[in-house]
Design a protein around this motif. Structure first.
Motif, mmCIF file in Angstrom:
data_model
loop_
_atom_site.group_PDB
_atom_site.id
_atom_site.type_symbol
_atom_site.label_atom_id
_atom_site.label_comp_id
_atom_site.label_asym_id
_atom_site.label_seq_id
_atom_site.Cartn_x
_atom_site.Cartn_y
_atom_site.Cartn_z
ATOM 1 N N LEU A 40 -14.772 20.757 32.568
ATOM 2 C CA LEU A 40 -13.421 20.363 32.172
ATOM 3 C C LEU A 40 -12.787 21.262 31.118
ATOM 4 O O LEU A 40 -11.607 21.603 31.247
ATOM 5 N N PRO A 41 -13.522 21.694 30.071
ATOM 6 C CA PRO A 41 -12.882 22.537 29.053
ATOM 7 C C PRO A 41 -12.201 23.768 29.655
ATOM 8 O O PRO A 41 -11.081 24.124 29.246
ATOM 9 N N GLY A 42 -12.845 24.419 30.609
ATOM 10 C CA GLY A 42 -12.247 25.594 31.234
ATOM 11 C C GLY A 42 -11.028 25.242 32.074
ATOM 12 O O GLY A 42 -10.048 25.999 32.131
ATOM 13 N N ILE A 43 -11.066 24.066 32.705
ATOM 14 C CA ILE A 43 -9.971 23.628 33.581
ATOM 15 C C ILE A 43 -8.702 23.323 32.776
ATOM 16 O O ILE A 43 -7.591 23.640 33.188
ATOM 17 N N ILE A 44 -8.891 22.704 31.596
ATOM 18 C CA ILE A 44 -7.722 22.296 30.793
ATOM 19 C C ILE A 44 -7.313 23.351 29.764
ATOM 20 O O ILE A 44 -6.421 23.111 28.940
ATOM 21 N N ALA A 45 -7.946 24.528 29.826
ATOM 22 C CA ALA A 45 -7.750 25.551 28.785
ATOM 23 C C ALA A 45 -6.293 25.903 28.512
ATOM 24 O O ALA A 45 -5.938 26.241 27.386
ATOM 25 N N ARG A 46 -5.422 25.788 29.527
ATOM 26 C CA ARG A 46 -4.037 26.241 29.328
ATOM 27 C C ARG A 46 -2.996 25.132 29.499
ATOM 28 O O ARG A 46 -1.796 25.405 29.422
ATOM 29 N N ILE A 47 -3.421 23.901 29.716
ATOM 30 C CA ILE A 47 -2.429 22.849 30.003
ATOM 31 C C ILE A 47 -1.495 22.573 28.825
ATOM 32 O O ILE A 47 -0.388 22.079 29.017
ATOM 33 N N GLY A 48 -1.958 22.888 27.608
ATOM 34 C CA GLY A 48 -1.129 22.581 26.435
ATOM 35 C C GLY A 48 -0.517 23.794 25.770
ATOM 36 O O GLY A 48 -0.050 23.715 24.626
ATOM 37 N N ASP A 49 -0.537 24.931 26.478
ATOM 38 C CA ASP A 49 0.006 26.163 25.890
ATOM 39 C C ASP A 49 1.426 25.962 25.349
ATOM 40 O O ASP A 49 2.295 25.430 26.047
ATOM 41 N N VAL A 50 1.623 26.383 24.097
ATOM 42 C CA VAL A 50 2.915 26.329 23.392
ATOM 43 C C VAL A 50 3.629 24.978 23.558
ATOM 44 O O VAL A 50 4.845 24.916 23.696
ATOM 45 N N LYS A 51 2.887 23.898 23.521
ATOM 46 C CA LYS A 51 3.511 22.577 23.631
ATOM 47 C C LYS A 51 3.217 21.753 22.391
ATOM 48 O O LYS A 51 2.109 21.782 21.860
ATOM 49 N N SER A 52 4.228 21.009 21.929
ATOM 50 C CA SER A 52 4.015 20.149 20.755
ATOM 51 C C SER A 52 3.431 18.804 21.175
ATOM 52 O O SER A 52 2.950 18.039 20.343
ATOM 53 N N GLU A 53 3.503 18.515 22.486
ATOM 54 C CA GLU A 53 2.938 17.261 23.000
ATOM 55 C C GLU A 53 2.348 17.508 24.383
ATOM 56 O O GLU A 53 2.936 18.208 25.210
ATOM 57 N N ILE A 54 1.156 16.941 24.620
ATOM 58 C CA ILE A 54 0.518 17.049 25.933
ATOM 59 C C ILE A 54 0.629 15.693 26.624
ATOM 60 O O ILE A 54 0.239 14.666 26.066
ATOM 61 N N LYS A 55 1.182 15.711 27.814
ATOM 62 C CA LYS A 55 1.389 14.460 28.558
ATOM 63 C C LYS A 55 0.311 14.308 29.631
ATOM 64 O O LYS A 55 0.162 15.157 30.511
ATOM 65 N N ILE A 56 -0.424 13.193 29.549
ATOM 66 C CA ILE A 56 -1.518 12.928 30.488
ATOM 67 C C ILE A 56 -1.257 11.621 31.230
ATOM 68 O O ILE A 56 -0.897 10.609 30.613
ATOM 69 N N LEU A 57 -1.432 11.645 32.534
ATOM 70 C CA LEU A 57 -1.224 10.459 33.368
ATOM 71 C C LEU A 57 -2.532 10.089 34.055
ATOM 72 O O LEU A 57 -3.110 10.885 34.795
ATOM 73 N N SER A 58 -2.996 8.871 33.790
ATOM 74 C CA SER A 58 -4.237 8.366 34.383
ATOM 75 C C SER A 58 -3.886 7.362 35.475
ATOM 76 O O SER A 58 -3.302 6.322 35.205
ATOM 77 N N ILE A 59 -4.233 7.686 36.710
ATOM 78 C CA ILE A 59 -3.957 6.778 37.830
ATOM 79 C C ILE A 59 -5.243 6.039 38.181
ATOM 80 O O ILE A 59 -6.226 6.630 38.626
ATOM 81 N N GLY A 60 -5.245 4.723 37.988
ATOM 82 C CA GLY A 60 -6.457 3.932 38.220
ATOM 83 C C GLY A 60 -7.456 4.136 37.104
ATOM 84 O O GLY A 60 -8.637 4.412 37.334
ATOM 85 N N GLY A 61 -6.975 4.015 35.872
ATOM 86 C CA GLY A 61 -7.804 4.313 34.693
ATOM 87 C C GLY A 61 -8.951 3.353 34.439
ATOM 88 O O GLY A 61 -9.825 3.629 33.621
ATOM 89 N N GLY A 62 -8.955 2.207 35.134
ATOM 90 C CA GLY A 62 -10.052 1.255 34.963
ATOM 91 C C GLY A 62 -10.187 0.775 33.534
ATOM 92 O O GLY A 62 -9.196 0.508 32.855
ATOM 93 N N ALA A 63 -11.441 0.709 33.062
ATOM 94 C CA ALA A 63 -11.699 0.209 31.706
ATOM 95 C C ALA A 63 -11.662 1.319 30.662
ATOM 96 O O ALA A 63 -11.922 1.079 29.486
#
Length: 292
Positions: A40-63
């Motif tokens: 996962l660390p390598g996969i998410i390495a650039r998702i937050g580039d130059v962003k003041s907020e990271i938006k994450i959506l969990s579909i079927g997040g369970g417990a």
């Protein structure tokens, strides 16, 4: 099919208990943990580039157990960045457990949580009615696509919600798993229901190819100890069999010939391996990472 057989989903408390037994007798969560730690660390390495907020959506997040693992990896990757984590989950019971877990977990100060008690299709309809498409930096669907009626349309919709550099993670059983063989051989002889459908990573990658969506697929080994299923009158074994067959009280309601055939198959090499006196069902998982 004997009329006394009914879907496990018709008895909510038995389903919840059989699922709990499955988690305690499988390496499901350990397998997911390994992926979160190593890949996962390598996969998410650039998702937050130059962003003041990271938006994450969990579909079927369970417990929320796996969700919080994901969030901790994002926090490490982007220290101090605010995270907006929205959860779509149809079960009020699971949302309550998720909130309780958040309440007793430390280091979540920079994360804002919001829960929506709805299915993925209800979420989709709500968003479409608003006509304002919120873009997300990371979307994940963990072991939930079995409960979606139109999977292809769902994939297309959520792929359209990915922001620049965003990724979508889907986890479900592998096409190499015992589940694939079990469903293909016995699916038509087990109780049919509208709540759940048989799908593996092989079906999903075929759909993604058809949609022209780019992805990478990682397979990780996982097992489920089904040894107790072969002990007569063993409650744990009976509940695990219910989970395997998605049938309420399979042991007592299945026709003898069906039960005998299935119990024999479960011990065959294409379904399970024998190790240290245990019978371990092939619960291999696929982790599919989709690009924006």
């Amino acid at each position: 099919m004997a009329s006394s057989m009914r879907s496990l989903f018709s008895d909510h408390s038995r389903y919840v208990e059989s699922f709990r037994r499955f988690l305690s007798h499988s390496t499901e969560h350990q397998c997911m943990q390994e992926f979160m730690d190593k890949k996962l660390p390598g996969i998410i390495a650039r998702i937050g580039d130059v962003k003041s907020e990271i938006k994450i959506l969990s579909i079927g997040g369970g417990a929320g157990e796996i969700d919080l693992q994901i969030l901790s990896k994002v926090q490490v990757q982007f220290p101090g960045v605010h995270i907006n984590n929205e959860v779509v989950e149809p079960s009020a019971e699971q949302i309550t457990k998720y909130k309780e877990l958040v309440a007793k977990t430390s280091n979540l100060e920079n994360i804002k949580f919001a829960w929506h008690k709805e299915t993925s299709s209800e979420y989709q309809n709500r968003v479409m009615e608003k006509k304002v498409l919120q873009k997300w930096d990371f979307i994940h669907m963990i072991q939930m696509l079995y409960y979606v009626k139109d999977i292809s349309a769902t994939l297309k919709f959520f792929h359209g919600l990915l922001a620049t550099n965003a990724k979508m993670l889907i986890i479900l059983v592998s096409g190499t798993s015992g589940w694939d063989k079990l469903w293909r051989k016995y699916g038509s002889r087990l109780p049919q229901n509208d709540l759940c459908q048989y799908i593996t990573s092989s079906d999903l990658t075929e759909m993604l190819d058809g949609l022209g969506i780019k992805y990478e697929c990682y397979d990780l080994l996982s097992t489920m100890d089904i040894s107790d299923c072969f002990l007569d009158g063993n409650e744990n074994g009976d509940l695990l069999l219910d989970f395997l067959t998605e049938t309420c009280n399979f042991t007592t309601t299945a026709p003898p010939d069906l039960k005998a055939e299935l119990m024999k198959d479960l011990q065959e090499p294409e379904f399970s391996i024998r190790k240290e006196g245990k019978i371990l069902f092939n619960n291999n998982l696929s982790f599919i990472v989709i690009e924006a």
